[in-house]
Design a protein around this motif. Structure first.
Motif, PDB file in Angstrom:
ATOM      1  N   LYS A 271       0.816  -1.211   0.000  1.00 16.98           N
ATOM      2  CA  LYS A 271       0.000   0.000   0.000  1.00 16.98           C
ATOM      3  C   LYS A 271       0.852   1.264   0.000  1.00 16.98           C
ATOM      4  O   LYS A 271       0.380   2.336  -0.381  1.00 16.98           O
ATOM      5  N   ILE A 272       2.086   1.150   0.465  1.00 19.97           N
ATOM      6  CA  ILE A 272       3.069   2.225   0.361  1.00 19.97           C
ATOM      7  C   ILE A 272       4.382   1.586  -0.092  1.00 19.97           C
ATOM      8  O   ILE A 272       4.561   0.376   0.052  1.00 19.97           O
ATOM      9  N   PRO A 273       5.306   2.373  -0.643  1.00 21.49           N
ATOM     10  CA  PRO A 273       6.565   1.810  -1.154  1.00 21.49           C
ATOM     11  C   PRO A 273       7.333   1.024  -0.082  1.00 21.49           C
ATOM     12  O   PRO A 273       7.368   1.412   1.082  1.00 21.49           O
ATOM     13  N   MET A 274       7.933  -0.069  -0.498  1.00 22.14           N
ATOM     14  CA  MET A 274       8.688  -0.927   0.405  1.00 22.14           C
ATOM     15  C   MET A 274      10.009  -0.277   0.808  1.00 22.14           C
ATOM     16  O   MET A 274      10.679   0.367   0.009  1.00 22.14           O
ATOM     17  N   ASP A 275      10.345  -0.407   2.079  1.00 21.13           N
ATOM     18  CA  ASP A 275      11.626   0.054   2.613  1.00 21.13           C
ATOM     19  C   ASP A 275      12.176  -1.087   3.462  1.00 21.13           C
ATOM     20  O   ASP A 275      11.808  -1.243   4.629  1.00 21.13           O
ATOM     21  N   THR A 276      13.042  -1.902   2.881  1.00 23.06           N
ATOM     22  CA  THR A 276      13.543  -3.084   3.583  1.00 23.06           C
ATOM     23  C   THR A 276      14.326  -2.715   4.837  1.00 23.06           C
ATOM     24  O   THR A 276      14.307  -3.465   5.826  1.00 23.06           O
ATOM     25  N   ALA A 277      15.002  -1.568   4.816  1.00 20.38           N
ATOM     26  CA  ALA A 277      15.756  -1.128   5.996  1.00 20.38           C
ATOM     27  C   ALA A 277      14.805  -0.885   7.163  1.00 20.38           C
ATOM     28  O   ALA A 277      15.111  -1.219   8.312  1.00 20.38           O
ATOM     29  N   HIS A 278      13.631  -0.301   6.859  1.00 15.81           N
ATOM     30  CA  HIS A 278      12.626  -0.049   7.900  1.00 15.81           C
ATOM     31  C   HIS A 278      12.141  -1.373   8.489  1.00 15.81           C
ATOM     32  O   HIS A 278      12.023  -1.505   9.711  1.00 15.81           O
ATOM     33  N   ILE A 279      11.854  -2.338   7.624  1.00 14.74           N
ATOM     34  CA  ILE A 279      11.375  -3.647   8.072  1.00 14.74           C
ATOM     35  C   ILE A 279      12.420  -4.333   8.948  1.00 14.74           C
ATOM     36  O   ILE A 279      12.115  -4.874  10.023  1.00 14.74           O
ATOM     37  N   ASP A 280      13.675  -4.303   8.494  1.00 13.24           N
ATOM     38  CA  ASP A 280      14.751  -4.965   9.242  1.00 13.24           C
ATOM     39  C   ASP A 280      14.964  -4.319  10.612  1.00 13.24           C
ATOM     40  O   ASP A 280      15.163  -5.018  11.618  1.00 13.24           O
ATOM     41  N   THR A 281      14.925  -2.980  10.650  1.00 11.01           N
ATOM     42  CA  THR A 281      15.086  -2.260  11.924  1.00 11.01           C
ATOM     43  C   THR A 281      13.947  -2.588  12.873  1.00 11.01           C
ATOM     44  O   THR A 281      14.160  -2.797  14.079  1.00 11.01           O
ATOM     45  N   LEU A 282      12.733  -2.646  12.338  1.00  4.77           N
ATOM     46  CA  LEU A 282      11.571  -2.967  13.163  1.00  4.77           C
ATOM     47  C   LEU A 282      11.695  -4.361  13.760  1.00  4.77           C
ATOM     48  O   LEU A 282      11.444  -4.559  14.958  1.00  4.77           O
ATOM     49  N   LYS A 283      12.076  -5.333  12.963  1.00  6.54           N
ATOM     50  CA  LYS A 283      12.207  -6.709  13.464  1.00  6.54           C
ATOM     51  C   LYS A 283      13.261  -6.778  14.579  1.00  6.54           C
ATOM     52  O   LYS A 283      13.063  -7.464  15.595  1.00  6.54           O
ATOM     53  N   ALA A 284      14.371  -6.039  14.388  1.00  6.04           N
ATOM     54  CA  ALA A 284      15.419  -6.030  15.420  1.00  6.04           C
ATOM     55  C   ALA A 284      14.902  -5.407  16.712  1.00  6.04           C
ATOM     56  O   ALA A 284      15.195  -5.896  17.811  1.00  6.04           O
ATOM     57  N   ASP A 285      14.120  -4.333  16.577  1.00  6.09           N
ATOM     58  CA  ASP A 285      13.554  -3.669  17.766  1.00  6.09           C
ATOM     59  C   ASP A 285      12.570  -4.584  18.487  1.00  6.09           C
ATOM     60  O   ASP A 285      12.524  -4.617  19.728  1.00  6.09           O
ATOM     61  N   LEU A 286      11.778  -5.320  17.739  1.00  7.21           N
ATOM     62  CA  LEU A 286      10.799  -6.226  18.348  1.00  7.21           C
ATOM     63  C   LEU A 286      11.496  -7.358  19.096  1.00  7.21           C
ATOM     64  O   LEU A 286      11.069  -7.745  20.193  1.00  7.21           O
ATOM     65  N   ILE A 287      12.568  -7.884  18.516  1.00  6.99           N
ATOM     66  CA  ILE A 287      13.328  -8.943  19.190  1.00  6.99           C
ATOM     67  C   ILE A 287      13.962  -8.404  20.460  1.00  6.99           C
ATOM     68  O   ILE A 287      13.974  -9.069  21.506  1.00  6.99           O
TER      69      ILE A 287
END
Length: 414
Positions: free
Chosen positions: A54-70
């Motif tokens: 629905k919005i442009p993909m930003d893999t860096a954002h996804i990776d940072t989020l996963k690290a923060d959740l862990i």
């Protein structure tokens, strides 16, 4: 003798002036619990939109989020996001997180028991709050709400501390987008605020209530509450100041009179201080005030992406965009008794066919008081006569009153 928690003094006319002396100091945004982290909630919202294209993909954002959740070590939250984020959890030690969390929780509960046996009420409160804050960080929504309820169940808890705990419960609900439960918590806080509570808590409550109103699409009430807090905003635990200004501008543009829009938004010193952080929305407001309708529609294109990226505004992006179109067309037409479609289309920088379709839809829905002369290519405004409308309302209300009097007369006669 055990130390007692602070207790609010009952409010009476005689004690009203001294109320502040008996109220627990507010937990401001700086001293509020670190979790749930509302910035993380925004990051999750954006990541979910990216994963669903629905919005442009930003893999860096996804990776940072996963690290923060862990790093947060919240297995319940991680498992709930595995599907939306298309996240393979085989590399995540969910079982280890659960074991570690259970150990930490037991240690914190032991501190509560120790405080109950060997310390005072304030120490028990602090220990119980520590458990609740841990639950908000690393446990499920249900468990976090339950732990804060244990804080509220403590005896002799001041109304100020009750409001703080309820606000934390409200934040938990907001983090998980549970508007139904959040509504109940805000109602409880409001009731306590009416009876007591310091100015800062009441001011922060306005922001909590306003964001809840945005989620339930009561934009007018939200707009009024938000603009009252511009100079006194301290609710950083719920949203950042630029985001607060974003919500204030997006809601108030729909309702503020043009003169107030200039004084309170465009020239507001607080808004100007973060103008660069909300530039698309600021440009939108400025173009509307300057009657730059072509710039206004161009700004709307950028604003739409802002709406989609924000978790509070996203559910209402379509509604807000529609209302912004109506607002622009209405302001333009209010300046004319009649105007050609060609001239109006040029002012907005759109084609005549596009404008014709838009105006026809809004006129048919009763949103614009105008009519289109297709043969002449002219839009004619049809402003309602205010005096005639008031006269009709008076006649209708008078008839209703007479009917009620007649019914009452018949009952009395019987």
């Amino acid at each position: 003798m055990s130390e007692k928690m602070e207790v609010d003094t009952p409010t009476t006319a005689a004690t009203e002036e001294k109320k502040a002396e008996h109220v627990t100091p507010s937990a401001s945004g700086e001293s509020a619990a670190e979790h749930p982290d509302m910035k993380l909630a925004q990051a999750i919202h954006k990541a979910v939109l990216m994963s669903s294209n629905k919005i442009p993909m930003d893999t860096a954002h996804i990776d940072t989020l996963k690290a923060d959740l862990i790093k947060m070590s919240n297995p319940s939250l991680i498992e709930s996001l595995a599907s939306p984020l298309q996240w393979d959890l085989s590399t995540v030690d969910i079982a280890g997180m659960k074991t570690a969390n259970e150990t930490t929780l037991n240690e914190l509960e032991e501190k509560v028991k120790e405080a109950q046996e060997n310390a005072g009420d304030m120490e028990v409160l602090e220990a119980r709050i520590a458990v609740a804050q841990f639950a908000a960080k690393s446990m499920s929504k249900k468990e976090a709400l339950a732990m804060y309820q244990l804080v509220l169940d403590l005896p002799k808890l001041s109304s100020g501390k009750q409001m703080d705990a309820l606000m934390e419960q409200s934040r938990v609900c907001s983090f998980y987008s549970d508007t139904l439960k959040n509504k109940d918590y805000i109602a409880k806080i409001s009731k306590l605020a009416e009876e007591s509570g310091d100015w800062d808590r009441r001011n922060r409550l306005k922001v909590y209530t306003a964001l809840q109103n945005i989620l339930t699409r009561d934009m007018k009430t939200a707009a009024s509450l938000l603009i009252d807090c511009i100079a006194t905003f301290s609710c950083t635990e719920l949203c950042s100041y630029p985001n607060f200004i974003l919500y204030t501008m997006m809601t108030n543009i729909l309702y503020l009179p043009r003169t107030d829009l200039k004084a309170k938004i465009i020239d507001g010193s607080e808004i100007l201080s973060v103008k660069d952080d909300v530039m698309p929305v600021f440009t939108l407001v400025k173009c509307l005030y300057d009657c730059d309708y072509k710039g206004y529609l161009q700004a709307m294109v950028e604003v739409e992406s802002v709406l989609l990226a924000d978790r509070f505004l996203f559910p209402h992006a379509g509604y807000i965009m529609r209302e912004l179109h109506v607002l622009g067309y209405k302001q333009f037409l209010d300046s004319y008794k009649s105007v050609t479609l060609t001239s109006m289309a040029q002012s907005f920088g759109v084609s005549v066919d596009f404008l014709d379709v838009q105006l026809s839809r809004f006129i048919a829905a009763g949103r614009l008081t105008a009519k289109i002369d297709k043969f002449g290519g002219v839009v004619e405004t049809n402003r309602p006569d205010l005096k005639n409308a008031q006269y009709r309302d008076m006649i209708q209300q008078g008839d209703l009153l007479l009917n009620r009097i007649q019914k009452l007369a018949r009952v009395v006669d019987v």
